[in-house]
Every structure is written in C-alpha cells, then in structure tokens.
Design a protein around this motif. Structure first.
Motif, mmCIF file in Angstrom:
data_model
loop_
_atom_site.group_PDB
_atom_site.id
_atom_site.type_symbol
_atom_site.label_atom_id
_atom_site.label_comp_id
_atom_site.label_asym_id
_atom_site.label_seq_id
_atom_site.Cartn_x
_atom_site.Cartn_y
_atom_site.Cartn_z
ATOM 1 N N PHE A 1 3.580 -15.056 37.262
ATOM 2 C CA PHE A 1 3.248 -16.469 37.407
ATOM 3 C C PHE A 1 1.893 -16.644 38.086
ATOM 4 O O PHE A 1 1.557 -15.907 39.024
ATOM 5 C CB PHE A 1 4.300 -17.186 38.269
ATOM 6 C CG PHE A 1 5.669 -17.180 37.664
ATOM 7 C CD1 PHE A 1 5.907 -17.791 36.441
ATOM 8 C CD2 PHE A 1 6.728 -16.564 38.314
ATOM 9 C CE1 PHE A 1 7.172 -17.794 35.882
ATOM 10 C CE2 PHE A 1 7.998 -16.560 37.763
ATOM 11 C CZ PHE A 1 8.218 -17.169 36.536
ATOM 12 N N ASP A 2 1.145 -17.629 37.636
ATOM 13 C CA ASP A 2 -0.113 -17.909 38.306
ATOM 14 C C ASP A 2 0.139 -18.677 39.598
ATOM 15 O O ASP A 2 1.278 -19.040 39.920
ATOM 16 C CB ASP A 2 -1.099 -18.642 37.382
ATOM 17 C CG ASP A 2 -0.627 -20.029 36.971
ATOM 18 O OD1 ASP A 2 0.249 -20.606 37.640
ATOM 19 O OD2 ASP A 2 -1.147 -20.550 35.965
ATOM 20 N N PRO B 1 -2.534 -20.584 29.123
ATOM 21 C CA PRO B 1 -2.899 -19.156 29.179
ATOM 22 C C PRO B 1 -2.638 -18.513 30.532
ATOM 23 O O PRO B 1 -2.336 -17.320 30.620
ATOM 24 C CB PRO B 1 -4.391 -19.173 28.844
ATOM 25 C CG PRO B 1 -4.570 -20.405 28.017
ATOM 26 C CD PRO B 1 -3.627 -21.416 28.621
ATOM 27 N N GLY B 2 -2.762 -19.289 31.617
ATOM 28 C CA GLY B 2 -2.544 -18.746 32.954
ATOM 29 C C GLY B 2 -3.767 -18.920 33.818
ATOM 30 O O GLY B 2 -4.894 -18.653 33.378
ATOM 31 N N GLY B 3 -3.551 -19.382 35.039
ATOM 32 C CA GLY B 3 -4.652 -19.564 35.978
ATOM 33 C C GLY B 3 -4.778 -18.365 36.899
ATOM 34 O O GLY B 3 -4.338 -17.262 36.580
ATOM 35 N N ARG B 4 -5.360 -18.606 38.061
ATOM 36 C CA ARG B 4 -5.564 -17.520 39.014
ATOM 37 C C ARG B 4 -4.240 -17.050 39.599
ATOM 38 O O ARG B 4 -3.336 -17.844 39.841
ATOM 39 C CB ARG B 4 -6.485 -17.973 40.144
ATOM 40 C CG ARG B 4 -7.921 -18.191 39.695
ATOM 41 C CD ARG B 4 -8.846 -18.402 40.877
ATOM 42 N NE ARG B 4 -10.229 -18.518 40.458
ATOM 43 C CZ ARG B 4 -11.016 -17.480 40.192
ATOM 44 N NH1 ARG B 4 -10.543 -16.245 40.326
ATOM 45 N NH2 ARG B 4 -12.266 -17.662 39.806
ATOM 46 N N ALA C 1 -5.384 -11.610 43.241
ATOM 47 C CA ALA C 1 -6.698 -11.549 42.611
ATOM 48 C C ALA C 1 -6.510 -11.481 41.099
ATOM 49 O O ALA C 1 -5.459 -11.053 40.616
ATOM 50 C CB ALA C 1 -7.477 -10.331 43.121
ATOM 51 N N GLY C 2 -7.536 -11.899 40.382
ATOM 52 C CA GLY C 2 -7.454 -11.859 38.932
ATOM 53 C C GLY C 2 -6.775 -13.096 38.360
ATOM 54 O O GLY C 2 -6.458 -14.055 39.075
ATOM 55 N N ARG C 3 -6.545 -13.067 37.053
ATOM 56 C CA ARG C 3 -5.942 -14.191 36.369
ATOM 57 C C ARG C 3 -4.630 -13.779 35.719
ATOM 58 O O ARG C 3 -4.459 -12.639 35.276
ATOM 59 C CB ARG C 3 -6.889 -14.748 35.297
ATOM 60 C CG ARG C 3 -8.196 -15.286 35.855
ATOM 61 C CD ARG C 3 -8.978 -16.041 34.803
ATOM 62 N NE ARG C 3 -8.300 -17.276 34.399
ATOM 63 C CZ ARG C 3 -8.421 -18.429 35.057
ATOM 64 N NH1 ARG C 3 -9.167 -18.500 36.159
ATOM 65 N NH2 ARG C 3 -7.806 -19.493 34.629
ATOM 66 N N ALA C 4 -3.713 -14.736 35.680
ATOM 67 C CA ALA C 4 -2.423 -14.496 35.050
ATOM 68 C C ALA C 4 -2.598 -14.464 33.529
ATOM 69 O O ALA C 4 -3.527 -15.067 32.988
ATOM 70 C CB ALA C 4 -1.442 -15.597 35.438
ATOM 71 N N ASN C 5 -1.692 -13.781 32.862
ATOM 72 C CA ASN C 5 -1.691 -13.728 31.403
ATOM 73 C C ASN C 5 -0.331 -14.206 30.924
ATOM 74 O O ASN C 5 0.552 -13.410 30.600
ATOM 75 C CB ASN C 5 -1.976 -12.307 30.911
ATOM 76 C CG ASN C 5 -2.158 -12.239 29.409
ATOM 77 O OD1 ASN C 5 -1.789 -13.162 28.672
ATOM 78 N ND2 ASN C 5 -2.720 -11.139 28.927
ATOM 79 N N HIS C 6 -0.137 -15.526 30.905
ATOM 80 C CA HIS C 6 1.153 -16.078 30.527
ATOM 81 C C HIS C 6 1.519 -15.770 29.075
ATOM 82 O O HIS C 6 2.704 -15.752 28.729
ATOM 83 C CB HIS C 6 1.160 -17.597 30.743
ATOM 84 C CG HIS C 6 1.219 -17.988 32.180
ATOM 85 N ND1 HIS C 6 1.191 -19.304 32.593
ATOM 86 C CD2 HIS C 6 1.316 -17.258 33.322
ATOM 87 C CE1 HIS C 6 1.266 -19.364 33.911
ATOM 88 N NE2 HIS C 6 1.329 -18.130 34.379
ATOM 89 N N THR D 1 3.601 -20.605 17.882
ATOM 90 C CA THR D 1 2.693 -20.071 18.889
ATOM 91 C C THR D 1 2.825 -20.861 20.188
ATOM 92 O O THR D 1 3.340 -21.982 20.210
ATOM 93 C CB THR D 1 1.223 -20.149 18.420
ATOM 94 O OG1 THR D 1 0.834 -21.527 18.337
ATOM 95 C CG2 THR D 1 1.045 -19.483 17.056
ATOM 96 N N ARG D 2 2.338 -20.257 21.242
ATOM 97 C CA ARG D 2 2.360 -20.921 22.541
ATOM 98 C C ARG D 2 1.577 -22.228 22.483
ATOM 99 O O ARG D 2 2.017 -23.244 23.024
ATOM 100 C CB ARG D 2 1.762 -19.970 23.592
ATOM 101 C CG ARG D 2 1.631 -20.565 24.980
ATOM 102 C CD ARG D 2 0.980 -19.584 25.936
ATOM 103 N NE ARG D 2 -0.275 -19.092 25.440
ATOM 104 C CZ ARG D 2 -1.431 -19.767 25.437
ATOM 105 N NH1 ARG D 2 -1.457 -21.009 25.920
ATOM 106 N NH2 ARG D 2 -2.527 -19.238 24.957
ATOM 107 N N ARG D 3 0.429 -22.226 21.845
ATOM 108 C CA ARG D 3 -0.378 -23.439 21.751
ATOM 109 C C ARG D 3 0.353 -24.542 20.981
ATOM 110 O O ARG D 3 0.259 -25.719 21.334
ATOM 111 C CB ARG D 3 -1.711 -23.134 21.068
ATOM 112 C CG ARG D 3 -2.665 -22.279 21.895
ATOM 113 C CD ARG D 3 -3.999 -22.140 21.193
ATOM 114 N NE ARG D 3 -4.926 -21.298 21.955
ATOM 115 C CZ ARG D 3 -5.014 -19.981 21.818
ATOM 116 N NH1 ARG D 3 -4.217 -19.359 20.960
ATOM 117 N NH2 ARG D 3 -5.877 -19.293 22.543
ATOM 118 N N GLN D 4 1.059 -24.172 19.938
ATOM 119 C CA GLN D 4 1.757 -25.167 19.132
ATOM 120 C C GLN D 4 2.862 -25.878 19.907
ATOM 121 O O GLN D 4 3.140 -27.051 19.640
ATOM 122 C CB GLN D 4 2.353 -24.504 17.884
ATOM 123 C CG GLN D 4 1.319 -24.140 16.835
ATOM 124 C CD GLN D 4 1.910 -23.331 15.697
ATOM 125 O OE1 GLN D 4 2.833 -22.527 15.876
ATOM 126 N NE2 GLN D 4 1.373 -23.527 14.498
#
Length: 244
Positions: free
Chosen positions: A98-99, A140-143, A147-152, A172-175
């Motif tokens: 989780f971000d 997509p995922g925030g910070r 450190a770094g960014r999440a990859n949801h 898709t996730r976007r849809q």
C-alpha cells in the motif's frame, strides 16, 4: 437525456405556496451563497432557483440508494479478494504494498474504531474504510511510507482486486478506476449538498448498474429494482439546458 424544466417545476412543488415573504425567509435560511449556482442558472429568479434547489435535493436522495448498494458490494468484493491473497488482516500485510495515502486511510479507520470503542477486527476495519480508500487502490500507486513508489498494478490489481469483478473479463485497472472515481466525486457532491443536476445523470445511473454487474449480476438487478433515480429524472422534465 434529462434536464431541469423550469417552466414546468413538477407536482412536488405545487403543494407549497411561496409568497414573497416565504421566498425572503428561504433566501435567508438557504443563504444567498448556497443559492448562487441556482440563481446563475435561472437568471436570478429566486423562486425558480429554490425550485431548482428542491429538484437537486430530490435527485440526490434518489441516487443515494444505488451508490450505497454499489459501495457496499465493492467493499465486500475487494475485501474478500484481498483476504484470499493476503489473509484476513490484509491491511496489516506489508506485501500488499500500500502507498502512504492508503496506509493513512487505514490508520484513520482504526482510530475511528477506537473512538467508538471497537476492536480492530478485520470486518470492522473493512467497514470503516471509505469509498475513497477502495478507489485509491485502483490508481498506479503513490509514494511508499519508507522510500520509492508503490506499484498497485502488481501488488494489488493483478494479485487480488481484479478478482472482485468476475463478471467483466477482461478488465483493466484503468477501466474500473475511471467510473468508480466518477462515482466517488458524485457521492461527495451529494454528501456535501452540492448541485448535481446535469444531463449525464442518466448515463451515470446506467454506469452504476453496469459496474455493479461486473461484481454481481444479482446485485445489479437488486439495485436497479429498488432505484428511484429513473422516476426522479422523469420528474425533472426534458426541456431547458441546466447543467452543473
């Protein structure tokens, strides 16, 4: 398409007679600031603006049921999908990735449970999480908290949440994020008593049903059967072009 027909305000307005004195009182009670949007759309006609305000309230009330049905179905479907992948305490599982924003929402949900005197049981935590939380898992995922960014996309969507929509494959996730984020905005406008009258409300209602069907066709049919939105929009008339 539907819009507000101010020339024909509808039967629900006809049984409340507005004298000049009553209009003045309502102007104070509702506030000129709150009526501003309606006054802009009605050429500063106070009576028409108040009628438009009432119409907006009626349509908002009608949308509450379908939005509530979708929110509960979404929450339970995503909770089950995450539970199968990361365990009943998925909100405590670092592997979910989780971000920072999602973790903050989880922390607020726990704090609310504590204030209410409840334990952090998994089903209670899930129920305390807002509609915005579930929608946030589809970005997509925030910070990250460290450190770094999440990859949801990888840790959440491909691992679990897409399984919450078994009746729309491929998806898709976007849809799924696009309509749900629009519903979140509509829900927030309703919760804050803001204007929502627009020509796209018919399409919005249809999309609520469509997304509910991705989760469960039975749930979609149940929401549609009990929805008062079509009747509320029918009463709105089909003339004029009032858009917020």
């Amino acid at each position: 398409m539907y819009a507000v027909n101010m020339a024909n305000p509808g039967p629900e307005f006809n049984d409340f007679h507005c004298t000049d004195g009553i209009l003045d009182d309502l102007d104070v009670a509702l506030s000129r600031e709150r009526l501003g949007t309606y006054l802009d759309r009605t050429g500063s006609d106070l009576a028409a603006a108040i009628r438009l305000h009432v119409r907006n309230t009626a349509i908002c009330a009608a949308f509450h049921g379908p939005l509530q049905g979708l929110e509960v179905a979404l929450r339970n479907a995503m909770n089950c999908a995450l539970g199968e992948r990361y365990g009943a305490d998925w909100h405590d599982n670092a592997c979910a990735g989780f971000d920072r924003g999602a973790l903050e929402r989880i922390a607020r949900a726990r704090a609310e449970l504590e204030r209410a005197g409840h334990r952090h049981e998994p089903h209670r935590v899930a129920a305390a999480l807002s509609f915005g939380f579930w929608v946030s898992l589809l970005v997509p995922g925030g910070r990250l908290a460290t450190a770094g960014r999440a990859n949801h996309e990888m840790t959440l969507w491909r691992a679990a949440p897409r399984d919450a929509f078994p009746h729309r494959v491929p998806l898709t996730r976007r849809q799924v994020h696009r309509p749900l984020n629009a519903f979140r905005t509509l829900r927030n406008r309703i919760a804050h008593h803001e204007p929502t009258l627009a020509r796209n409300l018919v399409e919005g209602h249809e999309r609520i049903l469509k997304v509910a069907g991705w989760i469960s066709p039975t749930t979609r049919a149940w929401i549609e059967h009990h929805s008062r939105v079509p009747a509320a929009l029918d009463n709105a008339g089909d003339a004029g072009d009032v858009r917020f």
